[in-house]
Design a protein around this motif. Sequence first.
Motif, PDB file in Angstrom:
ATOM      1  N   ASP A 113       0.841  -1.192   0.000  1.00 51.71           N
ATOM      2  CA  ASP A 113       0.000   0.000   0.000  1.00 51.71           C
ATOM      3  C   ASP A 113       0.877   1.243   0.000  1.00 51.71           C
ATOM      4  O   ASP A 113       2.114   1.153  -0.049  1.00 51.71           O
ATOM      5  N   ASN A 114       0.254   2.388   0.102  1.00 52.91           N
ATOM      6  CA  ASN A 114       0.972   3.649  -0.087  1.00 52.91           C
ATOM      7  C   ASN A 114       2.127   3.820   0.892  1.00 52.91           C
ATOM      8  O   ASN A 114       3.230   4.219   0.507  1.00 52.91           O
ATOM      9  N   LYS A 115       1.895   3.512   2.167  1.00 55.72           N
ATOM     10  CA  LYS A 115       2.953   3.750   3.169  1.00 55.72           C
ATOM     11  C   LYS A 115       4.110   2.757   3.032  1.00 55.72           C
ATOM     12  O   LYS A 115       5.197   2.981   3.573  1.00 55.72           O
ATOM     13  N   GLU A 116       3.882   1.649   2.290  1.00 57.99           N
ATOM     14  CA  GLU A 116       4.927   0.642   2.131  1.00 57.99           C
ATOM     15  C   GLU A 116       5.786   0.858   0.882  1.00 57.99           C
ATOM     16  O   GLU A 116       6.773   0.155   0.682  1.00 57.99           O
ATOM     17  N   VAL A 117       5.372   1.787   0.031  1.00 55.11           N
ATOM     18  CA  VAL A 117       6.167   2.081  -1.167  1.00 55.11           C
ATOM     19  C   VAL A 117       7.225   3.110  -0.793  1.00 55.11           C
ATOM     20  O   VAL A 117       6.991   4.320  -0.793  1.00 55.11           O
ATOM     21  N   SER A 118       8.389   2.619  -0.441  1.00 58.00           N
ATOM     22  CA  SER A 118       9.472   3.493   0.030  1.00 58.00           C
ATOM     23  C   SER A 118      10.805   2.973  -0.503  1.00 58.00           C
ATOM     24  O   SER A 118      10.914   1.817  -0.932  1.00 58.00           O
ATOM     25  N   LYS A 119      11.816   3.828  -0.448  1.00 56.27           N
ATOM     26  CA  LYS A 119      13.148   3.410  -0.911  1.00 56.27           C
ATOM     27  C   LYS A 119      13.705   2.300  -0.014  1.00 56.27           C
ATOM     28  O   LYS A 119      14.405   1.407  -0.491  1.00 56.27           O
ATOM     29  N   LYS A 136       3.068  -3.395 -11.013  1.00 54.43           N
ATOM     30  CA  LYS A 136       1.821  -3.367 -11.774  1.00 54.43           C
ATOM     31  C   LYS A 136       0.743  -2.646 -10.960  1.00 54.43           C
ATOM     32  O   LYS A 136       0.642  -2.828  -9.752  1.00 54.43           O
ATOM     33  N   ALA A 137      -0.072  -1.880 -11.682  1.00 55.70           N
ATOM     34  CA  ALA A 137      -1.296  -1.367 -11.082  1.00 55.70           C
ATOM     35  C   ALA A 137      -2.336  -2.489 -11.136  1.00 55.70           C
ATOM     36  O   ALA A 137      -2.331  -3.293 -12.072  1.00 55.70           O
ATOM     37  N   PRO A 138      -3.253  -2.577 -10.162  1.00 53.83           N
ATOM     38  CA  PRO A 138      -4.212  -3.684 -10.142  1.00 53.83           C
ATOM     39  C   PRO A 138      -5.093  -3.769 -11.378  1.00 53.83           C
ATOM     40  O   PRO A 138      -5.500  -4.848 -11.780  1.00 53.83           O
ATOM     41  N   ASN A 139      -5.401  -2.635 -12.004  1.00 52.69           N
ATOM     42  CA  ASN A 139      -6.284  -2.646 -13.163  1.00 52.69           C
ATOM     43  C   ASN A 139      -5.530  -2.406 -14.462  1.00 52.69           C
ATOM     44  O   ASN A 139      -6.049  -1.830 -15.406  1.00 52.69           O
ATOM     45  N   LYS A 161       3.039   6.534  -8.665  1.00 54.91           N
ATOM     46  CA  LYS A 161       2.204   6.827  -9.842  1.00 54.91           C
ATOM     47  C   LYS A 161       1.048   5.840  -9.936  1.00 54.91           C
ATOM     48  O   LYS A 161      -0.109   6.236 -10.140  1.00 54.91           O
ATOM     49  N   PHE A 162       1.338   4.562  -9.764  1.00 50.53           N
ATOM     50  CA  PHE A 162       0.283   3.551  -9.877  1.00 50.53           C
ATOM     51  C   PHE A 162      -0.722   3.659  -8.730  1.00 50.53           C
ATOM     52  O   PHE A 162      -1.890   3.295  -8.880  1.00 50.53           O
ATOM     53  N   LEU A 163      -0.243   4.130  -7.579  1.00 48.89           N
ATOM     54  CA  LEU A 163      -1.137   4.245  -6.427  1.00 48.89           C
ATOM     55  C   LEU A 163      -2.154   5.371  -6.589  1.00 48.89           C
ATOM     56  O   LEU A 163      -3.080   5.492  -5.789  1.00 48.89           O
ATOM     57  N   ILE A 169      -0.430  -1.775  -4.935  1.00 54.18           N
ATOM     58  CA  ILE A 169       0.217  -2.164  -6.177  1.00 54.18           C
ATOM     59  C   ILE A 169       0.758  -3.580  -6.026  1.00 54.18           C
ATOM     60  O   ILE A 169       0.862  -4.105  -4.910  1.00 54.18           O
ATOM     61  N   ILE A 170       1.094  -4.168  -7.165  1.00 50.70           N
ATOM     62  CA  ILE A 170       1.654  -5.514  -7.187  1.00 50.70           C
ATOM     63  C   ILE A 170       3.141  -5.411  -7.512  1.00 50.70           C
ATOM     64  O   ILE A 170       3.528  -4.708  -8.452  1.00 50.70           O
TER      65      ILE A 170
END
Length: 293
Positions: A113-119, A136-139, A161-163, A169-170
């Motif tokens: 999720d958003n908070k887990e997308v980090s460097k 990948k974005a889910p859709n 971007k995908f979020l 995201i996957i």
Amino acid sequence: MAKIAIFTERYTIRSSVELAALTNYRMAAFELGHQLDFLFRNELKYLSNYDAVFIRALTDPLNTSYVVARLAQMQGQRVIDDPESIRICCDKVNMYKRLLQHQIPMPETIFLDNKEVSKENACELFETLGIPLVLKAPNSSFSHYVEKVNSPDEFVKFGKKFLRRADRIIVQQYIPSDYDWRVIILDGKVLAVAKYIFAQNTWRTMDRAEDGQLAKVVGVDASKANPALLQVAVNATRTIGRSLYGVDVKEVDGEYYVIEVNDNPNIDAGNEDQASPEIYKNIVRYLAGEEFE
């Protein structure tokens, strides 16, 4: 005699290979003694006049095609794609969770999720899953919103971007290959097999090489395909439902890994039907409630 409707959109008939395929369905129905008509948006009031509906337009729970699928289901008509398959396959998080739950072989896959997308997380994932990774974005569909990332900066850039389009995201392990298998399955039966050979120096079906060339489609006789490939594809569709699916599979050292299960798969004249000319009649037979091979 069954009355079959193909729901399609104007953009579909602008493609020569898709238009030729639509014509093939109509000829197949005629030869089998059935009626087949094309319906567009402004003709949906006639939908209840038919015994079965086949959707040949982009599917998404927010599209007209989904409304068509739901209406057909509510009216007791046989329909491809069914609404549940559309909902599952258009949400890749849902689709991948089903594959994982049933232990279908596939690349290592996680959801963030958003908070887990980090460097920081990117560095950890590069270390455990390797470099590059696939986001990948889910859709996502037709290679859109699917990117290969090689650095923490790219990971965060494309992840964020995908979020904008989803709450998760996957992230997948990257499996390099020159081609993907595509196995087309209806109601648990294999209808066609094709190999999508990527354009030079590309890694996705829709990518173009520097000279503009796209991926090449090579049809393969299903009876000559490796049974292990067909079995892993059939097993993957069983986690989704009994509708029409296109399963993308990578082959590595004789092992097969499911990349994704797509509803509403492309069946273009001269491509996916190369080694399976009966595919049109088999789909018509299914819609008419008849046995098919």
